[in-house]
Motif scaffolding. Structure first.
Motif, short mmCIF file in Angstrom:
data_model
loop_
_atom_site.label_atom_id
_atom_site.label_comp_id
_atom_site.label_asym_id
_atom_site.label_seq_id
_atom_site.Cartn_x
_atom_site.Cartn_y
_atom_site.Cartn_z
N GLU A 28 0.82 -1.21 0.00
CA GLU A 28 0.00 0.00 0.00
C GLU A 28 0.85 1.26 0.00
N SER A 29 2.05 1.18 0.55
CA SER A 29 2.93 2.36 0.64
C SER A 29 3.71 2.62 -0.64
N LEU A 30 3.73 1.63 -1.54
CA LEU A 30 4.51 1.77 -2.78
C LEU A 30 3.63 2.29 -3.91
N PRO A 31 4.19 3.07 -4.83
CA PRO A 31 3.39 3.57 -5.95
C PRO A 31 2.96 2.45 -6.88
N GLY A 32 1.85 2.64 -7.56
CA GLY A 32 1.36 1.64 -8.51
C GLY A 32 2.34 1.46 -9.67
N GLU A 33 2.39 0.24 -10.19
CA GLU A 33 3.29 -0.05 -11.30
C GLU A 33 2.75 0.53 -12.61
N GLN A 34 3.65 0.67 -13.57
CA GLN A 34 3.27 1.19 -14.87
C GLN A 34 3.57 0.13 -15.93
N ASN A 35 2.54 -0.40 -16.54
CA ASN A 35 2.71 -1.35 -17.63
C ASN A 35 1.42 -1.37 -18.45
N GLN A 36 1.39 -2.18 -19.50
CA GLN A 36 0.25 -2.16 -20.41
C GLN A 36 -1.05 -2.60 -19.73
N ILE A 37 -0.96 -3.60 -18.87
CA ILE A 37 -2.16 -4.08 -18.19
C ILE A 37 -2.75 -2.98 -17.31
N ILE A 38 -1.90 -2.30 -16.57
CA ILE A 38 -2.37 -1.23 -15.69
C ILE A 38 -2.95 -0.09 -16.53
N ASP A 39 -2.33 0.19 -17.67
CA ASP A 39 -2.86 1.23 -18.57
C ASP A 39 -4.23 0.83 -19.11
N ASP A 40 -4.41 -0.45 -19.41
CA ASP A 40 -5.70 -0.93 -19.92
C ASP A 40 -6.80 -0.76 -18.88
N PHE A 41 -6.49 -1.09 -17.63
CA PHE A 41 -7.49 -0.90 -16.57
C PHE A 41 -7.81 0.58 -16.38
N LYS A 42 -6.80 1.41 -16.50
CA LYS A 42 -7.03 2.85 -16.39
C LYS A 42 -7.97 3.32 -17.48
N ALA A 43 -7.86 2.74 -18.66
CA ALA A 43 -8.71 3.13 -19.78
C ALA A 43 -10.18 2.79 -19.55
N VAL A 44 -10.45 1.81 -18.68
CA VAL A 44 -11.85 1.46 -18.37
C VAL A 44 -12.28 2.01 -17.02
N GLY A 45 -11.49 2.92 -16.47
CA GLY A 45 -11.90 3.63 -15.26
C GLY A 45 -11.37 3.10 -13.95
N ILE A 46 -10.42 2.16 -13.98
CA ILE A 46 -9.86 1.61 -12.75
C ILE A 46 -8.39 2.00 -12.64
N LYS A 47 -8.08 2.87 -11.68
CA LYS A 47 -6.72 3.35 -11.52
C LYS A 47 -6.03 2.64 -10.35
N ALA A 48 -4.76 2.36 -10.52
CA ALA A 48 -3.96 1.73 -9.47
C ALA A 48 -3.11 2.78 -8.79
N ALA A 49 -3.56 3.21 -7.63
CA ALA A 49 -2.85 4.26 -6.90
C ALA A 49 -1.66 3.72 -6.13
N SER A 50 -1.63 2.40 -5.89
CA SER A 50 -0.55 1.80 -5.11
C SER A 50 -0.18 0.45 -5.71
N ALA A 51 0.95 -0.10 -5.25
CA ALA A 51 1.37 -1.43 -5.70
C ALA A 51 0.38 -2.49 -5.22
N PHE A 52 -0.30 -2.23 -4.11
CA PHE A 52 -1.35 -3.12 -3.62
C PHE A 52 -2.38 -3.33 -4.73
#
Length: 428
Positions: free
Chosen positions: A373-397
């Motif tokens: 929870e204390s670490l920033p969210g990762e950046q990769n294609q899967i995370i970008d895809d989820f962001k595109a449908v409205g789900i953002k990863a604010a942490s590594a959790f």
């Protein structure tokens, strides 16, 4: 209708069928007190169901098929594992079925009992035209509690899988947590591209040998570069010549065999990620930290864990080098925050979870989750895809949970085993 057994399991588990005039195909009144526990292994689909058929209450197993004739096709009629089935639930009752001892099994047919709108939502979720994930049009509309609860569940599943590898290595290392941590940490210093040679190097160089030479930084560096197979050349610079001389002595003393140099990859890597630089950083970490895993366990505030890696100073030789005998422009070679976060995520969080799981201490499991929870969210294609449908990863959790969700649920359309899919299907 395109019906699957998974869909029928879902309908039965949550009793999402019409129950007026509820009876078996033989016209006997039926009441479900408990649908039972879903069994994902071999044997009947649901265990320990409680059902009243007529005037008799039964406790036992439930088997589900699309067609009743599937019972014979699957040879359940001769398999004693199915002798305790008390109800056969089918979409289409096309044949009578019998237990291995020849007794007929009461059958419930669901063909006309599944609501049309439920099937429509299911069909659209599983078979609709989607580009990213099956529920891409609906997932962002779900409440935070449902998402957070499910993310926690799939994150724990991900950590449990990684923990299995840790425990397996721990057994090989005869229960030595420090040695096992050292090997995994080394592999993660390779950052995927050089993970294997880093791990092989660490396995070829037991931590107790490094501990015996801890007061001699040159010896530590010589052992690590030597076992990495990096000291077999004739060098021009004084530093690698000293390393080679020191290693030749230590290699004979400890009867060591280095790994092959060709295993290391330099191509298509930024110079900062060259294995020579990563090895120098790893050596600096070994010099600065003895019994590192014990320190990880002792640090209570997860926000202090990055301090174990921050400020590590590599040998000054590397200030203007990326490879031996090849001068370059001066540049800092310390571990950057992004690299430290990767090590925290892939090594420390996993080992805290594994240690807590192995010793049944929730404290360490919770610390693992808090670290993520204390670490920033990762950046990769899967995370970008989820962001595109409205789900953002604010942490590594959250990013780790999304990776698990995508790779083990969404990709296989396991929507009926997913809390997100279940919630969407239940929406009116």
């Amino acid at each position: 209708m395109l019906i699957t057994e998974d869909f029928l399991h879902y309908v039965w588990k949550f009793r999402l069928f019409e129950r007026s005039a509820f009876q078996t195909v033989d016209g006997i009144e039926l009441e479900i007190n408990s649908a039972g526990l879903h069994n994902t292994d071999s044997g009947p689909d649901f265990h320990n169901a409680r059902i009243r058929i007529g005037d008799t209450s039964w406790a036992g197993n439930v088997e589900i098929h699309i067609n009743a004739s599937d019972w014979q096709k699957h040879n359940h009629n001769t398999d004693n594992a199915y002798r305790n089935v008390i109800l056969h639930v089918v979409y289409n009752n096309d044949a009578p079925v019998f237990l291995p001892d020849g007794r007929p099994i009461p059958t419930l047919e669901l063909k006309n009992r599944i609501p049309d709108d439920l099937y429509a939502r299911y069909h659209n979720l599983i078979y609709g035209q989607k580009t990213i994930i099956p529920c891409e049009a609906s997932i962002s509309k779900l409440d935070d509690f449902t998402l957070r609860t499910w993310f926690t569940r799939v994150l724990v599943e991900r950590l449990e899988k990684k923990s299995a590898a840790v425990i397996s290595a721990l057994e090989v290392n005869r229960g030595d947590w420090e040695e096992t941590f050292y090997q995994f940490l080394a592999a993660n210093f390779g950052f995927k591209v050089n993970a294997l040679p880093f791990e092989l190097m660490a396995r070829s160089l037991p931590q107790n040998i490094l501990a015996k030479n801890k007061s001699n930084p040159l010896a530590i560096e010589a052992l690590i570069f030597g076992q990495a197979g990096m000291l077999g050349d004739d060098f021009e610079d004084e530093y690698p010549r000293r390393l080679k001389q020191e290693y030749d002595f230590l290699r004979k003393k400890y009867n060591l065999s280095p790994i092959e140099k060709h295993l290391w990859k330099f191509m298509r890597l930024r110079p900062q990620n060259f294995p020579t630089i990563r090895l120098s950083q790893f050596a600096a970490l070994i010099v600065s930290s003895n019994h590192l895993f014990s320190k990880v366990l002792d640090i209570r505030d997860v926000k202090a864990l990055p301090d174990l890696f921050d400020g590590i100073k590599v040998n000054e030789y590397w200030d203007d080098r990326y490879r031996f005998d090849k001068p370059s422009k001066p540049a800092a070679k310390n571990l950057g925050s992004a690299s430290i976060n990767v090590l925290l995520l892939n090594t420390l969080a996993v080992f805290l979870f594994s240690y807590g799981k192995h010793h049944q201490q929730e404290y360490y499991i919770n610390r693992s989750l808090k670290l993520l929870e204390s670490l920033p969210g990762e950046q990769n294609q899967i995370i970008d895809d989820f962001k595109a449908v409205g789900i953002k990863a604010a942490s590594a959790f959250e990013s780790q949970a999304l990776l698990e969700l995508k790779n083990y649920y969404c990709n296989y359309k396991k929507c009926l085993q997913c809390s997100v899919g279940n919630k969407i299907l239940k929406l009116a």
